[in-house]
Design a protein around this motif. Structure first.
Motif, PDB file in Angstrom:
ATOM      1  N   VAL A  64       0.853  -1.189   0.000  1.00  0.00           N
ATOM      2  CA  VAL A  64       0.000   0.000   0.000  1.00  0.00           C
ATOM      3  C   VAL A  64       0.888   1.237   0.000  1.00  0.00           C
ATOM      4  O   VAL A  64       1.745   1.415   0.863  1.00  0.00           O
ATOM      5  CB  VAL A  64      -0.930   0.021   1.234  1.00  0.00           C
ATOM      6  CG1 VAL A  64      -1.811   1.265   1.215  1.00  0.00           C
ATOM      7  CG2 VAL A  64      -1.798  -1.244   1.269  1.00  0.00           C
ATOM      8  N   GLY A  65       0.701   2.090  -0.981  1.00  0.00           N
ATOM      9  CA  GLY A  65       1.515   3.303  -1.094  1.00  0.00           C
ATOM     10  C   GLY A  65       1.037   4.390  -0.149  1.00  0.00           C
ATOM     11  O   GLY A  65      -0.007   4.277   0.500  1.00  0.00           O
ATOM     12  N   ALA A  66       1.796   5.477  -0.130  1.00  0.00           N
ATOM     13  CA  ALA A  66       1.454   6.607   0.742  1.00  0.00           C
ATOM     14  C   ALA A  66       0.108   7.203   0.370  1.00  0.00           C
ATOM     15  O   ALA A  66      -0.570   7.802   1.220  1.00  0.00           O
ATOM     16  CB  ALA A  66       2.538   7.661   0.660  1.00  0.00           C
ATOM     17  N   ASP A  67      -0.291   7.052  -0.889  1.00  0.00           N
ATOM     18  CA  ASP A  67      -1.583   7.578  -1.321  1.00  0.00           C
ATOM     19  C   ASP A  67      -2.730   6.602  -1.092  1.00  0.00           C
ATOM     20  O   ASP A  67      -3.874   6.875  -1.460  1.00  0.00           O
ATOM     21  CB  ASP A  67      -1.510   7.937  -2.811  1.00  0.00           C
ATOM     22  CG  ASP A  67      -1.126   6.744  -3.684  1.00  0.00           C
ATOM     23  OD1 ASP A  67      -0.868   5.638  -3.126  1.00  0.00           O
ATOM     24  OD2 ASP A  67      -1.071   6.910  -4.915  1.00  0.00           O
ATOM     25  N   GLY A  68      -2.430   5.436  -0.484  1.00  0.00           N
ATOM     26  CA  GLY A  68      -3.447   4.444  -0.203  1.00  0.00           C
ATOM     27  C   GLY A  68      -3.689   3.470  -1.331  1.00  0.00           C
ATOM     28  O   GLY A  68      -4.484   2.544  -1.195  1.00  0.00           O
ATOM     29  N   LYS A  69      -2.991   3.650  -2.462  1.00  0.00           N
ATOM     30  CA  LYS A  69      -3.208   2.765  -3.602  1.00  0.00           C
ATOM     31  C   LYS A  69      -2.525   1.421  -3.368  1.00  0.00           C
ATOM     32  O   LYS A  69      -1.363   1.354  -2.979  1.00  0.00           O
ATOM     33  CB  LYS A  69      -2.670   3.398  -4.878  1.00  0.00           C
ATOM     34  CG  LYS A  69      -2.927   2.573  -6.130  1.00  0.00           C
ATOM     35  CD  LYS A  69      -2.535   3.317  -7.387  1.00  0.00           C
ATOM     36  CE  LYS A  69      -2.737   2.468  -8.636  1.00  0.00           C
ATOM     37  NZ  LYS A  69      -4.142   2.023  -8.748  1.00  0.00           N
ATOM     38  N   LEU A  70      -3.267   0.337  -3.605  1.00  0.00           N
ATOM     39  CA  LEU A  70      -2.750  -1.005  -3.432  1.00  0.00           C
ATOM     40  C   LEU A  70      -2.191  -1.524  -4.737  1.00  0.00           C
ATOM     41  O   LEU A  70      -2.904  -1.580  -5.766  1.00  0.00           O
ATOM     42  CB  LEU A  70      -3.863  -1.939  -2.938  1.00  0.00           C
ATOM     43  CG  LEU A  70      -3.517  -3.438  -2.852  1.00  0.00           C
ATOM     44  CD1 LEU A  70      -2.399  -3.696  -1.846  1.00  0.00           C
ATOM     45  CD2 LEU A  70      -4.760  -4.261  -2.491  1.00  0.00           C
TER      46      LEU A  70
END
Length: 952
Positions: free
Chosen positions: A214-220
């Motif tokens: 999970v990235g800092a932007d919430g994208k999985l």
């Protein structure tokens, strides 16, 4: 100082010889620790040295043994006097108090927060209490999650008695400058929460940890393999609980009680504040009940939860998140939930309670802790405490604290006493006495009144008050007779702090069965039987044991491990000895507990199983191995019928296990005798000493107790003590036809006594019993009624032949008067045989001091107002003076009707206990009250009586 003459029956000791008097039973010397203590509210810490010294002197003169300083919210109009909690000026006031208390022989404890629970402005968001929340996503094979993995926290703003706009507050909460006036209870800001874990679960039981994807932007960044996957995303939030009732400098976030780092950081702030000051005189640091979760949601998480769970339970909680939230198979749900709750319990025990206790030792101090309300096995929390403290009115609840003290050898069990006996200003000393007696019956031997508000001499009546309902303050009219109650408490506690506990039954607490029960939230908060064990068999069992007169103490799984079999008896880690251990229909039992119980039986003990033997182990970790070991152990237990119908027995080495459905029958088979005195409306608690036992007995029936009372301990002689009248002597003792020792008692309703039994024959002057020889004779008067102190004004002096409430006799001034008045009359030596007369004042509102011919006779606080007058002390014509003090209620009601402002407090500004006592503003109001009956209402009678042995 002259000793009062003719205390109830006491003067009759003059009939004995001087040599016999020298051998009379002696009251123990009263110590600071024997006396009752009080919680001392420092409102806004607006204290000064002159008033501190003045008040400490008054407290000492009233017979208090010490104070617990608790800083709370301030008083409106006194802002210029506020002192920030733990500031150098506050420390200066503390050290002055410690010095003056030492000079006066008073003890001092200090609450380790301004208000409760632990928290304050120095608690950072990282150390503040946490909660966990989750959301789920569904992803099919070959697809990716399109939406971000995120959770936006919903805002919460709760304040006491007012509405607050969250947008006007800065984040973090400690940066706001007006927290005292805001009186915040809980604050959560709208913000995205940090992700703790993202775990994917397939239909086939596969799991994949996706947290790192999970990235800092919430994208999985993940494409689902074949099948359908449910993703559980866990997020950590700030619970937002604020310190309740905090004073200036103490407002802020509550700590994360499950984090050792948070606890250490919190306590380090005290080290910094204490530097350069002598705090060695502090006896103990205090924590009020847990009370973190009396807000929205619950504090149920700590950043190290996954690591702690893995270490303690042996498996990864992240592999079972659906079960944690009740979404898996029922058995898995219960087992994972049990493990989670057990982990929380251990963290609260080790990272908070034990860490705090170790810190206190660095200051040569104890810890006093109210563990009830915690999401943990509170028996273990109490056991880790130097002075366990309880509160409440239910005896089974009270016994949790005293049980832990007894089992682990703690000499003191404290109790917050008389918190809400009635609504404000309505509690009499008699009411408080019953509350105190209840605590003693529950095993408490170190009373703390709740409480006493610091109030400066310049404060207008009724002075500074606290929102709980009993005001143990010098401005309360009952203060004139408060010393009598305190003397009574000290007399009782001087015995109940001596010797060792004496109960026969260890009652196993089936915590695993409680942990496995699902609820609306993840945690359970334990507070006696009603909160945590309600509806379980132990609830009915514990109540039955009390009702039938069995002495018992609760015991936890951890404490069972420290029990040793000593012949046929059981000895706990604290040296307390019991006849048996009773398991109240436990279905689940930890393997180490079962192993220990069977080991104890092998060594000679009797273990009693009510209704069934445990049938499984709790929890999920290493389940197959633990379950196999459990079944192997149980296979060794072979129950067979006994001669006693309904009782089965399994012989184990030198001991045995008993199984049946009737607890009384099982305990009888185990050799446990009940105290059948409870059948006569008597309540008891008992302690063991080298030569016998101490009994504290209370008559809670509606009728006088007059007769022979059986005792279930070896007894040949009994010293009888009346802690209210101070009468002592050797009681009449006999042996019943069944071989049971019996003692003769005379106890009015609400009256108590202490028995000091001895297995040997002890000589001494006999206890003088009162034997009426004729009917009561009315004391007709007339009476002169004079008001001597109180307000708002003193009613005029008057004469009356008919006794009635002074609210009727003294007109409008009497209706609103709170204070003290004297009733004086003369009477001729009454007719009659015998050594004297029993003076009965009849109805009194609320406490009375009796003088005859200018000499003090007794202080009477109820519920019975009687005293014996020895004939040799009377004259042909006698003067009787009865000085009566009422309560604060009538004057307060007058103030409320006139809209005179006395509710001048920040935060909780006088809640009402009962809804009918709420005014239009929702606060307490007495404006609708009818005047409370006050003064001497009679009828006053004299009953001829003889003294000596009981009349059969």
């Amino acid at each position: 100082m002259k000793r009062p003459f003719a205390l109830l029956l006491l003067a009759a000791l003059s009939l004995a010889s001087a040599q016999a008097q020298a051998q009379a039973p002696q009251w123990p010397a009263i110590t600071q620790q024997n006396k009752p203590w009080t919680r001392w509210w420092w409102q806004g810490s607006a204290v000064n040295k002159a008033d501190l010294t003045h008040l400490l002197t008054q407290y000492q003169q009233a017979g208090l043994g010490g104070m617990e300083i608790t800083t709370i919210y301030g008083v409106k109009g006194a802002e210029s006097q506020f002192i920030d909690f733990l500031s150098p000026k506050w420390m200066d006031m503390l050290t002055h108090t410690l010095t003056e208390a030492g000079r006066l022989g008073l003890g001092i404890d200090v609450a380790q927060a301004s208000g409760w629970p632990f928290g304050g402005p120095w608690v950072t968001p990282a150390d503040a209490s946490k909660y966990v929340t989750y959301t789920t996503y569904l992803v099919k094979g070959g697809e990716s999650l399109k939406e971000p993995v995120s959770f936006m926290q919903k805002p919460i703003i709760n304040a006491i008695g007012r509405k607050v706009d969250l947008k006007q507050l800065s984040d973090p909460i400690a940066t706001n400058k007006n927290l005292q006036s805001l009186a915040l209870d809980q604050v959560r800001y709208e913000k995205p929460l940090p992700l703790q874990a993202l775990i994917a679960y397939s239909e086939k039981g596969q799991t994949v940890d996706l947290t790192s994807k999970v990235g800092a932007d919430g994208k999985l960044s993940w494409t689902a393999p074949a099948g359908t996957w449910t993703l559980y995303a866990l997020f950590q939030g700030g619970h937002g609980k604020q310190v309740e009732r905090a004073g200036p400098g103490g407002e802020g976030d509550v700590i994360d009680h499950f984090s050792k780092t948070a606890t250490d950081n919190y306590l380090a702030y005290f080290d910094k504040a204490f530097k350069g000051y002598n705090v060695k005189p502090i006896r103990a640091f205090f924590n009020d009940s847990y009370e973190v979760d009396d807000a929205q949601g619950e504090a149920n998480w700590t950043p190290q939860m996954f690591a702690e769970f893995q270490k303690r339970r042996g498996y990864d909680l992240r592999q079972h998140l659906p079960a944690l939230f009740g979404k898996a198979a029922d058995d898995e749900n219960k087992r994972v939930l049990t493990d989670y709750r057990e982990t929380i319990s251990e963290l609260l025990l080790e990272n908070y309670t034990k860490t705090w206790g170790a810190w206190a030792k660095t200051h040569d101090a104890l810890i006093r802790n109210q563990a009830h309300g915690s999401p943990a096995n509170i028996l273990d929390l109490y056991a880790a405490t130097d002075i366990p403290e309880t509160e409440g009115e239910d005896l089974t609840r009270i016994k949790f604290a005293s049980s832990a003290a007894h089992v682990t050898g703690k000499p003191l069990t404290a109790a917050e006493t008389a918190t809400w006996e009635n609504d404000h200003f309505l509690s009499s000393l008699s009411d408080v006495k019953k509350a105190l007696d209840r605590m003693l019956l529950g095993g408490v031997n170190h009373t703390f009144y709740h409480g006493t508000a610091y109030s400066p001499q310049a404060a207008k009546w009724p002075g500074w008050q606290f929102y709980a309902a009993v005001e143990f303050n010098p401005q309360n009219p009952f203060w004139t007779d408060f010393g009598k109650l305190n003397q009574y408490a000290a007399r009782c506690q001087s015995f109940m702090q001596a010797g060792q506990p004496s109960s026969d039954v260890l009652l196993y607490l089936p915590t695993a069965d409680a942990y496995t029960r699902p609820g609306k939230v993840l945690l359970q908060h334990f507070d006696g039987i009603e909160h945590g064990f309600k509806g379980m068999p132990i609830a009915a069992t514990s109540e039955m044991l009390l009702a039938k007169g069995y002495g018992y103490d609760f015991i936890s799984d951890k404490q069972v491990q420290q029990v040793k079999a000593t012949g046929k008896t059981l000895t706990t880690s604290g040296g307390a000895v019991y006849q048996t251990l009773l398991v109240p229909e436990a279905h689940l039992m930890p393997l180490p507990t079962l192993e220990q119980l069977l080991k104890l039986a092998q060594s000679g003990a009797t273990i009693v199983l009510h209704n069934q033997a445990p049938d499984d182990v709790p929890g999920l970790g290493n389940l197959a191995t633990r379950r196999a070991a459990f079944k192997k152990l149980m296979a060794q237990v072979k129950f067979a019928a006994t001669k006693q119908a309904g009782v089965q027995q399994a012989t184990m080495g030198k001991g045995r296990l008993l199984l049946g459905s009737d607890v009384s029958q099982l305990l009888a088979q185990a050799g446990v005798k009940r105290e059948s005195l409870v059948d006569n409306s008597l309540q008891f608690t008992r302690r063991r000493h080298a030569k016998g036992h101490y009994y504290f007995l209370a008559n809670w029936g509606e009728k006088p107790m007059k007769g022979w009372v059986p005792l279930q301990t070896a007894t040949k002689s009994v010293a009888l003590y009346n802690p209210m009248t101070e009468q002592t002597g050797m009681a009449s003792v006999r042996t019943s036809a069944q071989g049971t020792p019996e003692v003769y008692l005379q106890l009015a309703p609400g009256e108590t006594c202490i028995l000091d039994t001895n297995e040997g024959a002890i000589a001494g002057p006999a206890y003088t019993y009162l034997n009426p020889v004729a009917a009561p004779q009315p004391l007709a008067g007339p009476w002169e009624l004079a008001f001597v102190s109180g307000g708002p004004e003193l009613p005029a002096k008057l004469q009356t032949r008919e006794l009635a409430s002074w609210t009727k006799l003294a007109g409008e001034a009497g209706k609103k008067f709170s204070g003290t008045a004297t009733y004086t009359t003369t009477f001729a030596m009454p007719q009659g045989t015998g050594e004297g007369w029993l003076l009965d004042l009849g109805r009194v509102g609320q406490s009375a001091r009796v003088q005859v011919n200018g000499q003090p006779v007794a202080t009477l606080i109820g519920p019975v107002y009687q005293v014996f007058l020895l004939k040799s002390r009377l004259r042909p014509t006698n003067t009787l003076t009865v000085t009566v003090s009422n309560l604060m209620a009538n004057r307060i009601a007058d103030m409320d009707r006139k809209k005179e402002e006395w509710k001048i407090f920040y935060n909780t500004n006088m809640n009402a206990k009962l809804k009918e006592n709420r005014g239009a503003d929702g606060l307490f109001s007495a404006e609708k009250w009818e005047p409370q009956d006050s003064g001497l209402m009679g009828p006053v009678t004299l009953t001829p009586a003889s003294l000596g042995a009981p009349v059969q």
